[in-house]
Design a protein around this motif. Structure first.
Motif, mmCIF file in Angstrom:
data_model
loop_
_atom_site.group_PDB
_atom_site.id
_atom_site.type_symbol
_atom_site.label_atom_id
_atom_site.label_comp_id
_atom_site.label_asym_id
_atom_site.label_seq_id
_atom_site.Cartn_x
_atom_site.Cartn_y
_atom_site.Cartn_z
ATOM 1 N N GLY A 166 0.899 -1.295 0.248
ATOM 2 C CA GLY A 166 0.306 -0.180 -0.007
ATOM 3 C C GLY A 166 0.942 1.183 -0.228
ATOM 4 O O GLY A 166 0.575 1.984 -1.086
ATOM 5 N N LEU A 167 1.556 1.088 0.936
ATOM 6 C CA LEU A 167 2.762 2.305 0.871
ATOM 7 C C LEU A 167 3.874 2.363 -0.241
ATOM 8 O O LEU A 167 3.934 3.377 -1.110
ATOM 9 C CB LEU A 167 3.607 2.178 1.584
ATOM 10 C CG LEU A 167 2.963 2.853 3.705
ATOM 11 C CD1 LEU A 167 4.225 2.182 4.660
ATOM 12 C CD2 LEU A 167 2.505 3.890 3.483
ATOM 13 N N TYR A 168 3.920 1.681 -1.103
ATOM 14 C CA TYR A 168 4.596 1.503 -2.257
ATOM 15 C C TYR A 168 3.617 2.316 -3.733
ATOM 16 O O TYR A 168 3.793 3.448 -4.115
ATOM 17 C CB TYR A 168 5.036 0.007 -2.460
ATOM 18 C CG TYR A 168 5.459 -0.323 -4.186
ATOM 19 C CD1 TYR A 168 6.749 0.767 -4.390
ATOM 20 C CD2 TYR A 168 4.748 -0.389 -5.102
ATOM 21 C CE1 TYR A 168 7.684 0.445 -5.607
ATOM 22 C CE2 TYR A 168 5.502 -0.336 -6.917
ATOM 23 C CZ TYR A 168 6.465 0.192 -6.716
ATOM 24 O OH TYR A 168 6.550 -0.004 -8.093
ATOM 25 N N HIS A 169 1.959 1.613 -3.493
ATOM 26 C CA HIS A 169 1.237 2.463 -4.261
ATOM 27 C C HIS A 169 0.803 4.035 -4.270
ATOM 28 O O HIS A 169 1.117 4.859 -5.051
ATOM 29 C CB HIS A 169 -0.237 1.454 -4.304
ATOM 30 C CG HIS A 169 0.146 0.658 -5.236
ATOM 31 N ND1 HIS A 169 0.700 0.169 -6.564
ATOM 32 C CD2 HIS A 169 0.315 -0.874 -4.372
ATOM 33 C CE1 HIS A 169 0.232 -1.430 -6.481
ATOM 34 N NE2 HIS A 169 0.048 -2.004 -5.610
ATOM 35 N N TRP A 170 1.083 4.823 -2.868
ATOM 36 C CA TRP A 170 1.017 5.739 -2.505
ATOM 37 C C TRP A 170 1.875 6.570 -2.828
ATOM 38 O O TRP A 170 2.220 7.597 -2.964
ATOM 39 C CB TRP A 170 1.020 6.123 -0.565
ATOM 40 C CG TRP A 170 -0.784 5.953 -0.491
ATOM 41 C CD1 TRP A 170 -1.357 4.737 0.172
ATOM 42 C CD2 TRP A 170 -1.749 6.596 -0.853
ATOM 43 N NE1 TRP A 170 -2.430 5.310 -0.033
ATOM 44 C CE2 TRP A 170 -3.108 6.439 -0.486
ATOM 45 C CE3 TRP A 170 -1.882 8.104 -1.897
ATOM 46 C CZ2 TRP A 170 -3.675 6.212 -0.809
ATOM 47 C CZ3 TRP A 170 -3.208 8.497 -1.733
ATOM 48 C CH2 TRP A 170 -4.298 7.736 -1.640
ATOM 49 N N ALA A 171 3.163 5.800 -3.107
ATOM 50 C CA ALA A 171 4.839 6.144 -3.039
ATOM 51 C C ALA A 171 4.668 6.438 -4.738
ATOM 52 O O ALA A 171 5.267 7.749 -5.259
ATOM 53 C CB ALA A 171 5.896 5.822 -2.563
ATOM 54 N N GLN A 172 4.123 5.969 -5.729
ATOM 55 C CA GLN A 172 4.006 6.003 -7.133
ATOM 56 C C GLN A 172 3.197 7.456 -7.338
ATOM 57 O O GLN A 172 2.996 8.078 -7.777
ATOM 58 C CB GLN A 172 3.114 4.780 -7.854
ATOM 59 C CG GLN A 172 3.860 3.581 -7.640
ATOM 60 C CD GLN A 172 3.887 2.731 -8.345
ATOM 61 O OE1 GLN A 172 2.551 1.634 -8.340
ATOM 62 N NE2 GLN A 172 4.241 1.591 -9.401
#
Length: 152
Positions: free
Chosen positions: A50-56
């Motif tokens: 989830g944090l990876y997608h938010w970072a994107q």
């Protein structure tokens, strides 16, 4: 605890000092404990995803050509969807709630469908589909074994 062994009235012989009914009950729930541990591990992975997608979405990772606004609408929609649902699933998984498992299963199936049916969005990686399938199978086996521990 005293050093004298207690008596088991059903068997009419001493119970060793180190043995207790609490230890036996804990061993009876071994699969349930394994399931909860698995859910917690999946919760940590869901947080990371989830944090990876938010970072994107926020542009924290990637270059200018990989910027969120430069991606296709399908990619943007999928990324926002996973950014939200992965973190919601992580909370439910950590708490070992039934709704957490349902939301997590939704994320697993959604990612597999996007990878298989819409390869233009994330690239159609069969490795991702395989990993999602292994996690799903592990969950189903652990849930089945934990359910068998509890009497009907």
């Amino acid at each position: 605890m005293s050093d004298t062994p207690s008596r088991d009235p059903a068997r009419d012989h001493p119970i060793p000092v180190g043995m207790s009914s609490e230890r036996i009950e804990r061993d009876d729930n071994a699969w349930t404990r394994r399931l909860v541990l698995f859910l917690r591990i999946m919760a940590v992975l869901s947080i990371l995803k989830g944090l990876y997608h938010w970072a994107q979405v926020t542009g924290f990772i990637g270059g200018e050509e990989d910027a969120f606004e430069n991606q296709s609408t399908a990619w943007q929609a999928a990324t926002v969807y996973f950014a939200v649902i992965e973190l919601v699933a992580a909370v439910g998984l950590w708490l070992a709630t039934p709704w957490g498992a349902v939301v997590w299963l939704t994320t697993v199936v959604s990612m597999a469908v996007i990878e298989l049916m819409f390869p233009g969005i994330y690239g159609g990686s069969l490795v991702v589909v395989g990993l999602e399938a292994v996690m799903l199978a592990a969950y189903l086996v652990l849930a089945w074994m934990a359910a068998r521990e509890r009497p009907p």
